[in-house]
Design an enzyme around this catalytic site. Structure first.
Site, mmCIF file in Angstrom:
data_model
loop_
_atom_site.group_PDB
_atom_site.id
_atom_site.type_symbol
_atom_site.label_atom_id
_atom_site.label_comp_id
_atom_site.label_asym_id
_atom_site.label_seq_id
_atom_site.Cartn_x
_atom_site.Cartn_y
_atom_site.Cartn_z
ATOM 1 N N ASP A 204 0.797 -1.303 -0.054
ATOM 2 C CA ASP A 204 0.066 0.022 0.051
ATOM 3 C C ASP A 204 0.772 1.308 0.092
ATOM 4 O O ASP A 204 1.918 1.364 0.872
ATOM 5 C CB ASP A 204 -0.816 -0.078 1.251
ATOM 6 C CG ASP A 204 -1.907 1.154 1.396
ATOM 7 O OD1 ASP A 204 -2.776 0.696 0.419
ATOM 8 O OD2 ASP A 204 -1.969 2.031 2.091
ATOM 9 N N GLU A 252 14.192 -15.694 0.420
ATOM 10 C CA GLU A 252 14.309 -16.866 1.206
ATOM 11 C C GLU A 252 13.528 -17.901 1.054
ATOM 12 O O GLU A 252 13.571 -18.791 1.492
ATOM 13 C CB GLU A 252 14.489 -16.316 2.547
ATOM 14 C CG GLU A 252 15.729 -15.468 3.262
ATOM 15 C CD GLU A 252 15.606 -15.020 4.535
ATOM 16 O OE1 GLU A 252 14.868 -15.849 5.387
ATOM 17 O OE2 GLU A 252 16.135 -14.034 4.792
HETATM 18 C C1 GLC Z 1 -4.424 3.059 -0.617
HETATM 19 C C2 GLC Z 1 -5.364 2.086 -0.506
HETATM 20 C C3 GLC Z 1 -6.633 3.100 -0.003
HETATM 21 C C4 GLC Z 1 -6.175 3.612 1.301
HETATM 22 C C5 GLC Z 1 -4.886 4.424 1.229
HETATM 23 C C6 GLC Z 1 -4.373 4.571 2.685
HETATM 24 O O1 GLC Z 1 -4.135 3.775 -1.498
HETATM 25 O O2 GLC Z 1 -5.619 1.632 -1.752
HETATM 26 O O3 GLC Z 1 -7.728 2.179 -0.106
HETATM 27 O O4 GLC Z 1 -7.382 4.573 1.587
HETATM 28 O O5 GLC Z 1 -3.959 3.596 0.594
HETATM 29 O O6 GLC Z 1 -4.036 3.376 3.230
#
Ligand code: GLC
Length: 537
Positions: A204, A252
């Site tokens: 993310d 790993e």
């Molecule tokens: C990313 C995710 C989104 C979230 C953001 C903060 O963009 O896809 O859904 O709100 O990160 O974590």
């Protein structure tokens, strides 16, 4: 058994947003046993892997992307044991599992954040996050005027003159990635899930971990000019040091664990995230941001195949995910339409061309499924689902809505629980209700209404995935000469894909038609339609 190391390069990965996929318990929130019960659906669809959005303990301030504990399952949606059962069921069906890792921030309920608040200014506990003194005599002003992704300031006061940084919601305090504890803890998290049989990770906001908060801090206006690694918190070059360390851990394992970066960076900066010494693959959101247009599609594909080659990775193709308006609805709006304004009008202004949107969505999906590289599908798109644009304000959950003071409607419209049956409470989502309201038109598009129905979107996806599995070969394509509003290419092994973006029907390329996203008219490819033709004998 040894698995091929490069399974991910041309995989079809299906994104499950767990709280909206299937609910076994009847509390209106999708759960892990719900996912396990629907593995046959995923197997019949023919996907290679599932990417599971966060299922960790969370107060859901941001749909689960506010993580209280990265090494546990939210009790509202399951247990670690049920997680293991889900992994076993997926693997038994030949489906890999990719889980979401959220390394930019924790939630404000994370034990380390609670400790940081309690320990006070200047404490080692606060160093794991990004605390700063406020400006003004008593620290009553935020350290800078930066605005958060969901609106409002990125700084939140804690009442003792200090403020903490949150690029997203205030419930999502940013980690300090210069701190060894933060680095160590994430390695532990990755190992925890890899040891449990997870095959890969979706990272993310992978471009935001490294930050330079040295004084003086630039203003928000000045930030915009800081590009190509110079920005204070996006896409800094040092972020890749983190991923080099992660890659050693991934390697790993046998097969090595995979990773795909969510990094909203310009195409020319993407290769670093996709490098084999780093995460290995990166999302390309260019098509997702493009109108349904022949020239745009062709240019984006050409560019991205070159970028992927440069990175030593494979391309990724995405049309929908949990953060954007579903592509069947985007393509139902006039080119360039303001999607947020449309959502704020409850989907009325402009009036969407719903059948046209679906036709174009089917054509676009069939197009990307013929490309070299991997394709990421979002739950419900195999039903041709449109955005639920008329969720009443009182039911909205996305923090964007409140944080923007009602100016941004947010992402709930693509996160409405799936319809599995035309009848039953919550259209077969579960034995109870649904945490976001489902529209009555869900009855017509439910899985049981499309299953086995010739020409349905579900059957188109199934056929496309099966044909792709058979036809997919080397990661190459060759463009064919076509009129301006037609795009066609051949793939190794005698597979041709043609999409008609124009208004007039065009001829089917020579060969045997194996798939068409819509009915052919007098043996020709009508507007907004893709065909696959096999030319080998
Ligand atoms: C990313 C995710 C989104 C979230 C953001 C903060 O963009 O896809 O859904 O709100 O990160 O974590």
């Amino acid at each position: 058994m040894t698995q091929p190391h490069d399974w991910w390069r041309q995989a079809v990965v299906y994104q499950v947003y767990p709280r909206s996929f299937a609910d076994s318990g009847g509390d209106g929130i999708g759960d892990l046993p719900g996912i396990t019960s629907r593995v046959p659906h995923l197997a019949a669809l023919g996907v290679d892997a599932v990417w599971l959005s966060p299922f960790y303990p969370s107060a859901l301030a941001d749909g689960g992307y506010d993580v209280d504990d990265h090494r546990d399952v939210d009790p509202k949606i399951g247990t670690l044991e049920q997680f293991d059962e889900m992994v076993a069921a997926l693997h038994a069906a030949g489906i890999k599992l990719v889980v979401d890792i959220v390394p930019n921030h924790s939630s404000n309920r994370h034990v380390w954040f609670q400790e940081a608040l309690a320990a006070g200014p200047g404490s080692p506990e606060r160093e794991r996050y990004v605390f700063r003194h406020g400006r003004g005599a008593d620290g009553e002003l935020p350290p800078s005027d930066w605005t958060a992704m969901f609106g409002g300031s990125v700084w939140e006061p804690v009442g003792d003159g200090e403020w903490y940084l949150h690029l997203f919601a205030p419930e999502q305090p940013d980690w300090n990635w210069n701190h060894p504890d933060v680095r160590e803890d994430h390695l532990r998290t990755l190992r925890f899930w890899a040891d449990r049989g997870v095959d890969g990770f979706r990272i993310d906001v992978a471009n935001s971990l490294a930050k330079d908060l040295s004084e003086p801090l630039p203003t928000q206006a000045e930030l915009a000019d800081l590009v190509d690694g110079a920005h204070r918190f996006f896409d800094r070059d040092e972020v890749h040091d983190v991923y080099v360390e992660w890659r050693k851990l991934f390697d790993e394992y046998d097969p090595p664990r995979t990773a795909v970066a969510e990094a909203w960076v310009p195409a020319h900066r993407r290769a670093r995230y996709a490098s084999p010494e780093g995460l290995g693959q990166a999302f390309n959101f260019d098509l997702l941001q493009s109108d349904f247009d022949a020239t745009a599609f062709r240019t984006i594909v050409t560019e991205n195949l070159a970028f992927a080659r440069e990175a030593g990775s494979s391309s990724t193709w995405v049309l929908s995910n949990h953060d954007v308006v579903r592509h069947a609805s985007r393509y139902a709006l006039p080119a360039g339409a303001d999607q947020n304004a449309w959502l704020l009008s409850a989907g009325k202004d402009p009036e969407p061309d719903t059948p046209g949107g679906l036709r174009r969505a089917r054509a676009a999906t069939t197009f990307i499924l013929a490309l070299p590289g991997s394709t990421y599908l979002y739950q419900g798109e195999e039903l041709g689902l449109a955005e639920v644009a008329d969720i009443p304000a009182a039911d909205l959950q996305d923090p964007t809505w409140v944080r923007s003071g009602g100016e941004q409607k947010g992402r709930d419209g693509c996160r409405v629980p799936l319809p599995w049956t035309a009848a039953g409470p919550s259209y077969g989502f579960g034995p109870g209700g649904s945490h976001l309201p489902q529209p009555s038109w869900f009855a017509d598009v439910a899985v049981d209404q499309q299953d086995g129905v010739e020409g349905s979107t579900l059957e188109l996806y199934r056929q496309a995935l099966a044909a792709r599995r058979r036809l997919q070969g080397a990661e190459e394509l060759e463009w064919l000469e076509t009129p301006a509003d037609v795009v066609a290419f051949t793939r190794p092994g005698g597979w041709t894909c043609l999409t008609n973006f124009g208004d007039e029907p065009v001829d089917v390329p020579a060969g045997r038609v194996v798939l068409a996203s819509g009915e052919l008219v007098d043996g020709r490819v009508p507007a907004d339609t893709t065909v696959w033709v096999e030319t080998r004998v």
